[in-house]
Design an enzyme around this catalytic site. Structure first.
Site, PDB file in Angstrom:
ATOM      1  N   VAL A 107       0.814  -1.223   0.000  1.00  0.00           N
ATOM      2  CA  VAL A 107       0.000   0.000   0.000  1.00  0.00           C
ATOM      3  C   VAL A 107       0.845   1.270   0.000  1.00  0.00           C
ATOM      4  CG1 VAL A 107      -1.896  -1.211   1.169  1.00  0.00           C
ATOM      5  CG2 VAL A 107      -0.268   0.125   2.537  1.00  0.00           C
ATOM      6  N   LYS A 108       2.102   1.174   0.355  1.00  0.00           N
ATOM      7  CA  LYS A 108       3.057   2.292   0.306  1.00  0.00           C
ATOM      8  C   LYS A 108       2.496   3.578   0.913  1.00  0.00           C
ATOM      9  CE  LYS A 108       5.778   0.325  -3.433  1.00  0.00           C
ATOM     10  NZ  LYS A 108       4.993  -0.822  -3.937  1.00  0.00           N
ATOM     11  N   ARG A 109       1.830   3.441   2.053  1.00  0.00           N
ATOM     12  CA  ARG A 109       1.247   4.594   2.711  1.00  0.00           C
ATOM     13  C   ARG A 109       2.255   5.254   3.647  1.00  0.00           C
ATOM     14  NH1 ARG A 109      -2.345   3.186  -0.595  1.00  0.00           N
ATOM     15  NH2 ARG A 109      -4.572   3.279  -0.159  1.00  0.00           N
TER      16      ARG A 109
END
Lengths: 323, 323
Positions: free
Chosen positions: B116-118
């Site tokens: 998700v690379k949040r």
């Protein structure tokens, strides 16, 4: 409309500057709706169970809150920034509410920045750009349910944001690349000193300026469809970043609740008073929780939000007139 | 179960290492489902209109594709990595499909990494962590619909990921912090040379090791619930990162389609053969498009995916046995 007027109408930065002039307010209101802080009357109306702040009642309350805040602030400000994190907490229901709020704000004539802080590589970042910034989705979402601009993360370098840039160019949209953020530990990465004596945030600022000044991205205002998120840390670094990025609109978060002061944000503007959009979130949208409101004894939370918004706009106008 | 066994069962890295040993395969399969590349038979079954790749039919096709791929690869690999970008393209419907696929994979006994690379700051990153990593959502999603771990972006420094770390600690979950990525322009930010002569990715690697080694995060395996995304760039930098981050599992993307070779990924492992999880996506999930499959003349796309998966596992076992 002449061809030149049409071009201005289509270019993100030109549209934004026009909207700022119309409202005499280089600001946006940040919508970061935390269920816990919503007006008690609204929670009661939607029968939100304090023990279940993830359910449908909570989404409905947040949805109504955001619509009301938008209606209250729309006469006073040119733009809102909507943080998708607070909607993702509700999964599919939340994502649907996010799109609905984006549409409500655009229908109210506001410029909408989707604060999504996305980036990835290759096909993945293309999918994010398609999802978060592209209007070209016949039949999938109603018109206006996609923001005018989004925030993106620079850690991957240019190709991590390239699909967003392509959509900005083709559809008159914008993006704001994170350069310097307002959180306490930002310096761990952004403040690292490089071999040439500058800091990481200066380096990212230089990259963003290079990306922003590419052919076809700079509008007639001199500003690019690619802007930068810059939270002032100290006066020298803010001045440096302002000089490094002449073609970039700065999105300046943290006014009010996050503690940035008038003097600090002043340096984000150019001498002509353009170049920055100051964002305030909690100090406006939760103004009914503030001492000023409690002393005033107003009964309706909307009146407090409007007063908070007008106070915010006044403060930023003072910043500019005092320069 | 003894207390010690229970602790191991609860710790993300310990669980992952156990699963890797069980399958004799330090790998995961990446699910990046692009509608355009799905098997023609599946597109036909769901009557996907080639002119409308954003609709419900496309979501249904992707949903079935991912479920089938999971069923095919589950006997061979310990984990899958699911990239949410390809689901966000479908808004609320896509997000619902993402949760359903996460659950299907966890129910199949796989460890699930939500790619998700949040990251954000303060309340916003807490909302992301709550949404993407926390199981504690009574009644909102079915059990198992949230991943075991997620990928996060380091640009904000520690407090940008702190809520994820807290959930990892409390719920036996994990996270992988982006350190070095595989895209062409990664060096623009990650390869910048610092005042001490090291590179930005080394600096981020050192930060991640410091975060990873904090009290309560390192399991009995010696590995932390905080790992790192490391795509090999050259042998010296990979060796350096491996030395810098002794407590971190490396999630190593880009094997196969993204061009990383066996020799390059070998350096991501420690001498004892632990320390890395190699991910392959397109070379496995689209194996039916490959020359090898076409020459073999197999008729069912699932057989091609299984063959591609077994070939991938074999290649990584060879990497380790050749060291």
């Amino acid at each position: 409309m002449t061809d030149q007027q049409a071009a201005i109408a289509r270019h993100f930065a030109d549209r934004f500057l026009h909207a700022i002039r119309e409202k005499n307010a280089p600001v946006c209101v940040g919508l970061d709706p935390a269920i816990e802080r919503l007006p008690k009357a609204l929670l009661a109306k939607h029968a939100v169970d304090p023990g279940d702040t993830h359910g449908s009642a909570a989404v409905a309350a947040i949805h109504e809150f955001c619509r009301e805040v938008i209606d209250v602030v729309a006469p006073h400000v040119p733009a809102v920034k909507i943080n998708i994190a607070f909607f993702e907490r509700f999964y599919a229901e939340g994502v649907r509410a996010y799109s609905s709020i984006v549409k409500h704000a655009r229908d109210a004539g506001l410029i909408v920045i989707g604060d999504v802080k996305r980036a990835d590589i290759g096909h993945s970042t293309a999918a994010y750009a398609d999802a978060q910034l592209s209007d070209a989705r016949p039949g999938r979402l109603p018109d206006g349910a996609i923001p005018d601009a989004v925030t993106v993360n620079p850690y991957f370098g240019f190709d991590g944001i390239e699909p967003f840039v392509r959509i900005a160019r083709e559809q008159g949209k914008g993006l704001f690349v994170l350069v310097q953020t307002s959180n306490p530990s930002a310096g761990e990465v952004q403040g690292v000193v490089l071999s040439d004596g500058t800091q990481m945030s200066d380096h990212v600022g230089s990259l963003v300026q290079r990306w922003a000044s590419a052919a076809g991205l700079v509008g007639s205002s001199g500003y690019s469809a690619i802007g930068a998120v810059v939270s002032p840390r100290d006066l020298p670094s803010t001045k440096r970043l302002r000089t490094l990025m002449p073609n970039c609109l700065f999105l300046v978060p943290g006014f009010g609740a996050q503690g940035r002061t008038a003097g600090e944000v002043a340096e984000c503007f150019k001498p002509d008073g353009t170049g920055a959009i100051v964002a305030a979130s909690r100090s406006v949208i939760y103004a009914y929780d503030g001492d000023a409101h409690k002393q005033a004894g107003a009964s309706d939370w909307r009146c407090a939000v409007e007063a908070g918004c007008k106070e915010f706009v006044r403060a930023i106008r003072t910043v500019l007139s005092d320069r």
